[in-house]
Design a protein around this motif. Structure first.
Motif, PDB file in Angstrom:
ATOM      1  N   LEU A 137       0.765  -0.863   0.101  1.00 42.28           N
ATOM      2  CA  LEU A 137       0.188   0.114  -0.220  1.00 42.28           C
ATOM      3  C   LEU A 137       0.970   1.269  -0.113  1.00 42.28           C
ATOM      4  O   LEU A 137       2.206   1.066   0.911  1.00 42.28           O
ATOM      5  N   ILE A 138       0.490   2.079  -0.695  1.00 41.97           N
ATOM      6  CA  ILE A 138       1.327   3.278  -1.081  1.00 41.97           C
ATOM      7  C   ILE A 138       0.306   4.559   0.263  1.00 41.97           C
ATOM      8  O   ILE A 138      -0.545   5.152  -0.386  1.00 41.97           O
ATOM      9  N   ALA A 139       1.259   5.033   1.473  1.00 40.91           N
ATOM     10  CA  ALA A 139       0.825   5.951   1.656  1.00 40.91           C
ATOM     11  C   ALA A 139       1.138   7.149   1.426  1.00 40.91           C
ATOM     12  O   ALA A 139       2.681   7.676   1.273  1.00 40.91           O
ATOM     13  N   LEU A 140       0.612   8.112   0.177  1.00 42.66           N
ATOM     14  CA  LEU A 140       1.563   9.630   0.083  1.00 42.66           C
ATOM     15  C   LEU A 140       1.104  10.826   0.764  1.00 42.66           C
ATOM     16  O   LEU A 140       0.257  11.230   2.022  1.00 42.66           O
ATOM     17  N   ASN A 141       2.466  11.029   1.744  1.00 48.81           N
ATOM     18  CA  ASN A 141       2.085  11.830   3.164  1.00 48.81           C
ATOM     19  C   ASN A 141       2.382  13.173   2.957  1.00 48.81           C
ATOM     20  O   ASN A 141       2.886  13.542   1.829  1.00 48.81           O
ATOM     21  N   MET A 142       2.031  13.734   3.817  1.00 46.10           N
ATOM     22  CA  MET A 142       2.385  15.398   3.638  1.00 46.10           C
ATOM     23  C   MET A 142       1.231  15.849   2.344  1.00 46.10           C
ATOM     24  O   MET A 142       0.947  16.880   1.390  1.00 46.10           O
ATOM     25  N   ALA A 143      -0.259  15.426   2.398  1.00 46.23           N
ATOM     26  CA  ALA A 143      -0.686  15.156   1.239  1.00 46.23           C
ATOM     27  C   ALA A 143      -1.231  16.263   1.560  1.00 46.23           C
ATOM     28  O   ALA A 143      -2.040  17.596   1.066  1.00 46.23           O
ATOM     29  N   ASP A 144      -1.530  17.472   3.234  1.00 47.76           N
ATOM     30  CA  ASP A 144      -1.415  18.764   2.887  1.00 47.76           C
ATOM     31  C   ASP A 144      -0.738  20.206   2.463  1.00 47.76           C
ATOM     32  O   ASP A 144      -0.847  20.693   2.473  1.00 47.76           O
ATOM     33  N   LEU A 145       0.622  19.451   2.964  1.00 45.92           N
ATOM     34  CA  LEU A 145       1.448  20.195   2.299  1.00 45.92           C
ATOM     35  C   LEU A 145       1.814  20.208   0.726  1.00 45.92           C
ATOM     36  O   LEU A 145       1.789  21.140   0.108  1.00 45.92           O
ATOM     37  N   ALA A 146       1.087  19.235   0.370  1.00 47.42           N
ATOM     38  CA  ALA A 146       0.993  19.217  -1.590  1.00 47.42           C
ATOM     39  C   ALA A 146      -0.279  20.397  -1.730  1.00 47.42           C
ATOM     40  O   ALA A 146       0.260  21.039  -2.702  1.00 47.42           O
ATOM     41  N   ARG A 147      -1.349  20.221  -0.833  1.00 48.25           N
ATOM     42  CA  ARG A 147      -2.363  21.091  -1.789  1.00 48.25           C
ATOM     43  C   ARG A 147      -2.276  22.161  -1.330  1.00 48.25           C
ATOM     44  O   ARG A 147      -2.387  23.423  -2.133  1.00 48.25           O
ATOM     45  N   LYS A 148      -1.181  22.677  -0.057  1.00 44.13           N
ATOM     46  CA  LYS A 148      -0.920  24.474  -0.256  1.00 44.13           C
ATOM     47  C   LYS A 148       0.213  24.756  -1.212  1.00 44.13           C
ATOM     48  O   LYS A 148       0.260  26.147  -1.152  1.00 44.13           O
TER      49      LYS A 148
END
Length: 678
Positions: A137-148
């Motif tokens: 399973l791939i967990a795309l971490n820092m999704a909140d930073l990516a949106r910013k």
């Protein structure tokens, strides 16, 4: 000696079956700075423990979690960039993922933690894990930073590229954790798992370098599955990095930041250290009041309680060090600092990452050696561990203060210059030894610094606190037991054989024997107190430690040391500052007098040799100072070095070369100074 195989290499045993009572085992794997450990801490909290891979000093962590009703055993593997470049940590991670590491559970699935803001650089490792055939399973971490940052990722498209689930999460805020648990549960309950897509396996079969082909493939996947609408944050990061990694300003910035951490270790740790020392003293007094006078009380108070106290007193320094380093690493700055310092340290054979342990060694070598884990190369890490004890730690300060007070009590400027010279000598010796070892026992250049510069981000206090707790617990459990054993052994050496009180006059010098007879005849409290001090002095001389002091007197005589100083030198192997209390005892002052510097220095200044010359003249005092600047004399540090290197040969080499260096430098200091005094 050679650094080709400095640490034992793990064999390839048969797979280890699951051992955790039905809880599914999930391995966390990811690049450095991907936020893997933050996710691990988010899921496990304090329900985790740190362990070494069998036969190595490389660490993994095991934790237990229950997320959305799903019971998990999490295996946190070291951060790495790939699985096939031949590094030991990569071999171990690959073995752990397929269950070939003894004493570690067989993973039922792998979660690859990917930085969503640096997709192209992190998909390389994800493709290799996927190729192993482990349910992934791939967990795309820092999704909140990516949106910013205006990064939009097509999760279904990315999932199709890898043939496995992809979940967007933020380990720092907890976003997406429930979705992650749900997808994990589905993955673990599946009866069959599709193989890796042909596009992944094909990228290693084309002509040319397979690493280049895989990186090219990862970049193409990133472009197909993501797009960026704005780059203002990235531009701001790049603008600041023009200064942060600049050769001059970057070094100054790093010096200021590290000086702040250094001051914190010295200053902030002093308060809890004082409280700990006071608490240990009160505990010792309480135990002494309850236990009857004799060896049992001495063993408990002076051996066990004092031994435990000598361990716990280092804990604040260790906690502050790792708390600060974790915050710096979490912000993304530590990667820049390593890049800046690499340009300077490489000239003497040290990597840039060695500067942080070297700086913290000025507080204590024990946490400094533990912090060398930030150094990837085994050769570079060994070289750094070998030279760290040469740097002036806080335990040497009482010796420096004693010597400068002996020589220059009324000349503070000269005394300050001598104090500074002791620090400078330690730094110069460390760099010189590193340069020599680079040309001899640890040949080669420092490992080239290949490091990803992540975006700057707000650090996670939760991660910093959990890491601090974990590091402190490891220190207390593993190093503490060894240090306690050493303290008990030294107590035995300084206590036995005991000197009966009625034999004091028989072993004392003629002058002291007459004084004993006079004091016994007076029968007053003052006389009994002075008699007790005399007995303590001769009891130490009568003990195994005292006999060793006389035994080695011919060896240390060329340095200007007499047998009393030799006892201090030998006893200081427990801790360098012990020499001050030891000298107070052997010269008849008692342990309490060690806290009264004027009384101690005045009494030491009055000591004379049989020929009437002062013991602590300029030559002897400077010789003693140089010896303590360069000598190992810290068995707790040796114990930690043995644990960190996985072998006794490196600590023994450390002990041998530092003792020889200290002896020769002190010999030259005494002989040359004596010539000028003649």
């Amino acid at each position: 000696m050679s650094a080709s195989h400095p640490l034992p290499v793990l064999d390839r045993p048969t797979p280890t079956p699951p051992t955790d009572g039905g809880a599914a085992c999930v391995a966390l794997v990811g690049n450095p700075n991907a936020g893997k450990t933050t996710l691990f801490n988010r899921l496990t909290g304090l329900n985790a423990k740190t362990a070494n891979f069998p036969g190595t000093t490389l660490e993994c962590r095991l934790g237990h979690a229950r997320v959305d009703g799903l019971a998990l055993t999490l295996l946190d593997l070291p951060g790495l960039y790939g699985l096939t470049t031949g590094h030991l940590e990569e071999q171990l991670a690959a073995d752990a993922l397929v269950g070939r590491v003894p004493k570690l559970p067989h993973p039922d699935a792998a979660v690859v933690v990917v930085d969503a803001t640096a997709l192209d650089r992190h998909l390389y490792l994800a493709s290799q894990v996927r190729e192993l055939g482990v349910p992934t399973l791939i967990a795309l971490n820092m999704a909140d930073l990516a949106r910013k940052q205006g990064i939009e990722i097509d999760l279904p498209a990315l999932s199709a590229e890898f043939g496995c689930p992809v979940v967007a999460v933020s380990a720092r805020t907890g976003e997406g954790i429930e979705t992650l648990a749900h997808e994990l549960q589905t993955l673990l309950n599946a009866e069959a798992h599709p193989p890796a897509p042909e596009s992944i396996t094909a990228c290693t079969e084309c002509d040319g370098c397979p690493h280049t082909a895989r990186h090219r493939w990862a970049g193409e996947v990133s472009r197909r599955t993501s797009k960026t609408t704005r780059r203002s944050i990235r531009r701001a990061t790049d603008a600041f990095d023009r200064f942060a990694v600049q050769p001059v300003f970057g070094v100054l910035l790093f010096a200021v930041i590290m000086a702040g951490l250094f001051v914190a270790i010295f200053w902030a740790a002093s308060y809890p250290m004082d409280l700990i020392e006071a608490g240990v003293a009160q505990l010792g007094n309480a135990a002494g009041a309850v236990l009857p006078e004799g060896d049992v009380r001495s063993f408990v108070v002076d051996g066990v309680i004092a031994g435990v106290g000598s361990v716990i007193v280092f804990l604040p320094q260790i906690c502050i060090l790792f708390f600060g380093l974790t915050l710096l690493e979490d912000t993304g700055y530590l990667a820049r600092a390593a890049l800046v310092m690499d340009r300077l340290m490489v000239k003497v054979g040290l990597p840039g990452k060695a500067f942080v342990p070297m700086l913290s060694a000025h507080a204590c070598a024990i946490p400094a050696i533990m912090s060398t884990r930030v150094i990837d190369s085994t050769r570079d890490r060994l070289l750094t561990i070998l030279i760290l004890p040469l740097l002036t730690c806080s335990a040497r300060l009482p010796v420096y203060a004693m010597v400068t007070a002996l020589l220059f009590a009324d000349q503070p400027i000269i005394g300050g210059l001598v104090f500074f010279g002791a620090y400078a000598l330690g730094i110069l010796a460390a760099l010189s030894v590193a340069f020599v070892f680079k040309r001899t026992i640890l040949p080669g250049k420092p490992k080239p610094l290949i490091i990803e510069l992540p975006d700057y981000r707000a650090p996670s206090l939760r991660t910093a606190l959990l890491t601090t707790y974990d590091r402190g617990l490891v220190f207390l459990k593993q190093a503490g037991t060894i240090i306690l054993l050493i303290s008990v052994v030294l107590w035995v050496l300084a206590t036995y054989p005991k000197l009966p009180e009625d034999q004091l006059a028989a072993v004392a010098s003629p002058a002291d024997a007459a004084l004993v007879a006079s004091l016994e005849a007076q029968d007053t409290d003052a006389a009994r107190e002075e008699l007790g001090l005399l007995h303590a002095r001769y009891a130490v001389a009568h003990s195994f430690a005292g006999r060793l002091g006389r035994l080695v007197e011919p060896v240390f005589a060329p340095l200007g040391f007499d047998w009393q100083i030799n006892i201090g030198v030998l006893s200081s192997f427990a801790a360098r500052e012990v020499v001050v209390a030891t000298l107070a005892i052997v010269y008849g002052l008692g342990e309490d007098a060690a806290e009264d510097t004027p009384t101690l220095t005045q009494t030491l200044a009055q000591q004379t040799r049989p020929d009437g010359t002062p013991v602590f003249n300029l030559a002897t005092s400077l010789s003693l100072l140089v010896f303590f600047v360069l000598a190992m004399q810290c068995l707790p540090t040796q114990a930690v070095a043995r644990r960190e290197t996985g072998s006794w040969k490196w600590p023994l080499l450390q002990l041998g070369y530092m003792t020889a260096l200290a002896y020769l430098a002190a010999l030259a200091t005494y002989q040359v100074t004596s010539l000028f005094m003649a």
